[in-house]
Design an enzyme around this catalytic site. Structure first.
Site, mmCIF file in Angstrom:
data_model
loop_
_atom_site.group_PDB
_atom_site.id
_atom_site.type_symbol
_atom_site.label_atom_id
_atom_site.label_comp_id
_atom_site.label_asym_id
_atom_site.label_seq_id
_atom_site.Cartn_x
_atom_site.Cartn_y
_atom_site.Cartn_z
ATOM 1 N N GLN A 1 -4.890 -2.081 9.404
ATOM 2 C CA GLN A 1 -4.722 -3.375 8.739
ATOM 3 C C GLN A 1 -5.330 -4.504 9.583
ATOM 4 O O GLN A 1 -5.090 -4.591 10.783
ATOM 5 C CB GLN A 1 -3.216 -3.633 8.492
ATOM 6 C CG GLN A 1 -2.921 -4.858 7.648
ATOM 7 C CD GLN A 1 -3.478 -4.766 6.229
ATOM 8 O OE1 GLN A 1 -3.561 -3.686 5.647
ATOM 9 N NE2 GLN A 1 -3.865 -5.900 5.668
ATOM 10 N N ASP B 1 -11.137 2.335 3.888
ATOM 11 C CA ASP B 1 -11.459 0.915 3.724
ATOM 12 C C ASP B 1 -12.961 0.691 3.539
ATOM 13 O O ASP B 1 -13.380 -0.381 3.091
ATOM 14 C CB ASP B 1 -11.009 0.132 4.969
ATOM 15 C CG ASP B 1 -9.671 -0.554 4.772
ATOM 16 O OD1 ASP B 1 -9.410 -1.006 3.641
ATOM 17 O OD2 ASP B 1 -8.897 -0.641 5.748
ATOM 18 N N LYS C 1 0.842 -1.202 0.000
ATOM 19 C CA LYS C 1 0.000 0.000 0.000
ATOM 20 C C LYS C 1 0.879 1.254 0.000
ATOM 21 O O LYS C 1 0.595 2.222 -0.690
ATOM 22 C CB LYS C 1 -0.949 -0.024 1.215
ATOM 23 C CG LYS C 1 -2.065 -1.047 1.034
ATOM 24 C CD LYS C 1 -2.887 -1.301 2.282
ATOM 25 C CE LYS C 1 -3.684 -2.591 2.081
ATOM 26 N NZ LYS C 1 -4.670 -2.891 3.112
HETATM 27 N N1 LIG Z 1 -7.594 -2.782 6.495
HETATM 28 C C1 LIG Z 1 -7.660 -3.835 5.692
HETATM 29 N N2 LIG Z 1 -7.227 -5.030 6.125
HETATM 30 C C2 LIG Z 1 -7.307 -6.096 5.278
HETATM 31 C C3 LIG Z 1 -7.801 -5.959 3.956
HETATM 32 C C4 LIG Z 1 -8.264 -4.694 3.558
HETATM 33 O O1 LIG Z 1 -8.765 -4.500 2.417
HETATM 34 N N3 LIG Z 1 -8.164 -3.649 4.438
HETATM 35 N N4 LIG Z 1 -7.804 -7.048 3.100
HETATM 36 C C5 LIG Z 1 -7.043 -8.228 3.478
HETATM 37 C C6 LIG Z 1 -5.592 -8.082 3.174
HETATM 38 N N5 LIG Z 1 -5.437 -7.482 1.874
HETATM 39 C C7 LIG Z 1 -5.107 -6.179 1.828
HETATM 40 O O2 LIG Z 1 -4.777 -5.522 2.751
HETATM 41 C C8 LIG Z 1 -5.672 -8.299 0.738
HETATM 42 C C9 LIG Z 1 -5.293 -9.624 0.719
HETATM 43 C C10 LIG Z 1 -5.513 -10.422 -0.414
HETATM 44 C C11 LIG Z 1 -6.153 -9.869 -1.503
HETATM 45 C C12 LIG Z 1 -6.421 -10.699 -2.714
HETATM 46 O O3 LIG Z 1 -7.117 -10.281 -3.602
HETATM 47 N N6 LIG Z 1 -5.875 -11.911 -2.773
HETATM 48 C C13 LIG Z 1 -6.078 -12.827 -3.863
HETATM 49 C C14 LIG Z 1 -4.796 -13.516 -4.279
HETATM 50 C C15 LIG Z 1 -3.667 -12.574 -4.463
HETATM 51 C C16 LIG Z 1 -2.496 -13.186 -5.231
HETATM 52 O O4 LIG Z 1 -2.377 -14.388 -5.383
HETATM 53 O O5 LIG Z 1 -1.673 -12.393 -5.700
HETATM 54 C C17 LIG Z 1 -7.034 -13.930 -3.456
HETATM 55 O O6 LIG Z 1 -7.140 -14.181 -2.249
HETATM 56 O O7 LIG Z 1 -7.650 -14.501 -4.365
HETATM 57 C C18 LIG Z 1 -6.558 -8.547 -1.472
HETATM 58 C C19 LIG Z 1 -6.320 -7.770 -0.348
HETATM 59 C C20 LIG Z 1 -7.165 -8.487 4.960
HETATM 60 N N7 LIG Z 1 -6.889 -7.309 5.691
#
Ligand SMILES: Nc1nc2c(c(=O)[nH]1)N[C@@H](CN(C=O)c1ccc(C(=O)N[C@@H](CCC(=O)O)C(=O)O)cc1)CN2
Length: 275
Positions: free
Chosen positions: A168, A191, A124
């Site tokens: 997070q 968020d 980020k």
């Molecule tokens: N404050 C926040 N915490 C968390 C969020 C968020 O949006 N805001 N989301 C997740 C963690 N995260 C971002 O922070 C996040 C994790 C995974 C993905 C995602 O799309 N993953 C894909 C695979 C990715 C890859 O293989 O490259 C999937 O799972 O299919 C997006 C955002 C928790 N905490």
């Protein structure tokens, strides 16, 4: 049959329903192929449905969406779209700076030492740097108190150079996620996890100030690929607060007809095949 499958990638239901095999394509785009055919009825007894996603360290560029018609499936290049969006934002931020002298600021609070969370936060920050957004990071140890986190949130709420606050998740288990997310003022809730923003997302005729980024990214990809959502059947796999639930709400706002499949769904395969 109109079809659209959104998966909450982290969901156990996803793993159960969509066993995927990864194949690398070009430009970092990964192609997933279902290991089993989907049966789409008499006209198309067996059509292999493709799921496209990007392989990128930037989670926001990821889409785990299956889009198909009876005859075709589209590979969505999330990485290319992410670059396009970053370029657009860079221009917008530069214009904003010239016009009103304001540079957007994002504050990120990370509690504990989960490697995955540290990676997401790092990405980020990188994304902010690449478009010209100022970022402020607070890292607190696992055994911090809820009050310490609330103190930082309160400081960022008051700080005029901070326009967005992101805590997070997940937080350590001794913390009350709800009280922490509720403390972020809704105008800085980038968020979109504050109940007022989620509530507005759920209600007709109301507008949330922010929308959770992962499902928002999925919808944005569909828009940018000119894929019409209105009137389509959509199945969302998983019902997490972060992805599945807001994805269903967003799709509903786009006039799709939604089914949500989750760990307690009785006939998940049958429902998923309807999409
Ligand atoms: N404050 C926040 N915490 C968390 C969020 C968020 O949006 N805001 N989301 C997740 C963690 N995260 C971002 O922070 C996040 C994790 C995974 C993905 C995602 O799309 N993953 C894909 C695979 C990715 C890859 O293989 O490259 C999937 O799972 O299919 C997006 C955002 C928790 N905490």
């Amino acid at each position: 049959m109109a079809s659209m499958i959104f998966t909450d990638g982290s969901s156990s239901t996803t793993a159960r329903l969509i066993p995927l095999r990864r194949h690398k394509l070009r430009d970092g785009v990964l192609h997933f192929r279902r290991l089993m055919p989907l049966h789409l009825g008499a006209t198309n007894p067996t059509l292999y449905r493709s799921i496209a996603t990007t392989h990128s360290s930037a989670p926001s560029s990821v889409v785990t969406v299956a889009m198909a018609t009876e005859t075709s499936a589209k590979v969505i290049d999330g990485k290319a779209v992410a670059k396009q969006i970053r370029d657009e934002i860079t221009v917008e931020i530069s214009r904003m700076k010239d016009a009103i002298g304001v540079v957007p600021g994002l504050a990120v609070i990370l509690v504990g030492d989960r490697k995955d969370s540290a990676t997401y936060v790092r990405n980020k920050k990188k994304a902010c740097d690449s478009v010209g957004i100022n970022s402020y990071e607070v890292r607190l140890p696992e055994d911090s108190t809820e009050q310490e986190v609330l103190k930082y949130i309160s400081g960022f709420n008051e700080d005029p150079s901070v326009h967005g606050i992101l805590v997070q998740l997940p937080l350590p288990s001794h913390m009350n996620e709800q009280s922490i997310l509720n403390a972020v003022c809704i105008e800085k809730d980038v968020d979109g996890f504050h109940p007022l923003n989620i509530g507005r997302l759920a209600m007709r005729g109301r507008e949330p100030l922010f929308v959770p980024c992962t499902p928002k990214g999925c919808i944005e990809l569909l828009h940018r690929y000119g894929i019409h959502i209105k009137g389509k059947r959509a199945v969302v796999i998983g019902r997490s607060n972060i992805v599945g639930m807001p994805a269903a709400l967003l799709l509903q706002r786009e006039d799709a007809t939604i089914s949500i499949v989750h760990s307690r769904t009785k006939n998940p395969e049958q429902i998923t095949r309807q999409a």
